[in-house]
Design a protein around this motif. Sequence first.
Motif, PDB file in Angstrom:
ATOM      1  N   THR A  46       0.821  -1.210   0.000  1.00 58.06           N
ATOM      2  CA  THR A  46       0.000   0.000   0.000  1.00 58.06           C
ATOM      3  C   THR A  46       0.857   1.263   0.000  1.00 58.06           C
ATOM      4  OG1 THR A  46      -0.186  -0.148   2.412  1.00 58.06           O
ATOM      5  CG2 THR A  46      -1.962  -1.119   1.110  1.00 58.06           C
ATOM      6  N   PHE A  47       1.977   1.223   0.717  1.00 57.85           N
ATOM      7  CA  PHE A  47       2.869   2.382   0.729  1.00 57.85           C
ATOM      8  C   PHE A  47       3.441   2.630  -0.664  1.00 57.85           C
ATOM      9  CE2 PHE A  47       7.258   4.110   1.900  1.00 57.85           C
ATOM     10  CZ  PHE A  47       6.808   5.425   1.934  1.00 57.85           C
ATOM     11  N   HIS A  50       0.883   4.425  -2.830  1.00 61.62           N
ATOM     12  CA  HIS A  50       0.831   5.844  -2.490  1.00 61.62           C
ATOM     13  C   HIS A  50       2.066   6.559  -3.022  1.00 61.62           C
ATOM     14  CE1 HIS A  50       0.070   9.455  -0.145  1.00 61.62           C
ATOM     15  NE2 HIS A  50       1.285   9.366   0.347  1.00 61.62           N
ATOM     16  N   GLU A  96      10.352  -1.030   1.519  1.00 61.83           N
ATOM     17  CA  GLU A  96       9.891   0.149   2.245  1.00 61.83           C
ATOM     18  C   GLU A  96      10.968   1.233   2.251  1.00 61.83           C
ATOM     19  OE1 GLU A  96       6.654   0.511   4.143  1.00 61.83           O
ATOM     20  OE2 GLU A  96       6.419  -0.827   2.432  1.00 61.83           O
ATOM     21  N   GLY A 100      10.697   4.809   0.217  1.00 67.98           N
ATOM     22  CA  GLY A 100      10.802   6.088   0.907  1.00 67.98           C
ATOM     23  C   GLY A 100      11.906   6.959   0.347  1.00 67.98           C
TER      24      GLY A 100
END
Length: 278
Positions: A46-47, A50, A96, A100
């Motif tokens: 999900t990250f 986004h 992740e 980021g």
Amino acid sequence: MNSLTYDPQWVSTITSPFMLNAFIAGLCIALAAGVVGYFTIARNSTFAAHALAHIGLPGATGAVLLGLPVSFGMGAFALGGALVIAALGKRASQREIATGTVLAFTTGLGLFFARMSSSASQQFQSILFGSILTVTPGQIIGFAVFDVVLLTVLAVTYRPLLFSSLDEQVAQAKGVPIGLMNVLFMAVLAGVITIAVPAVGTLLIFALVVTPAATATMVTTTPMRAIVVSTALCLVSIWGGLVLSAMFPAPPSFIIVALSTLFWGIAKGIEAARHRTA
């Protein structure tokens, strides 16, 4: 201060050519977002969903600077970012960190491009919040072609992609090419993000790619049913948002997000009630 008012002429509004274009575009977007949304939930990505919307931002503003279609620039950057994330993050924890890092750099680059041109700055708001009412027939053709390619790819890779999504370690032990599945999924996700942005923008993309799929997983028990329900919820959110925005003049993207969130809230409430009575 403007208040929410009822428009008695809303029927003529929803039958106008630009609204018909929006309805057709909504169908194409819902089909892509609903199908890929399930895999996004299953893969705990999900990250990434986004982030890819924001990674595409400098591509969109850069395309305006060069006089190219916004969707072309956004798609190129989203795909590039997806491939970088897939290459740098072999495991969920690594993805992740990679996501980021790429997100931070590209967001800053998007702001830089927007400051370089007044036309890019003017496009900035529609990129952030969506403008489904301005979708052109040419864009709709592009959406439809993407849907055909997407469904063809998923039909061929459904079983290994699903297996690697539900249990990556076991799938790897069974010989499923995990790395290839990661790259394929991220590339497909980048494409879905690119075609969904015209509906709700980069800031609200969660409402179409993640929220309906999350709702579907709460009310269904099998992957195929979840995919069907996710697609249906996505379509109802988009079409319902378009109709309500005509009846009570308001930004369609806001109402689309509100409906999607409402369905999720109802499903969450039902799930909680079941747990209390179990």
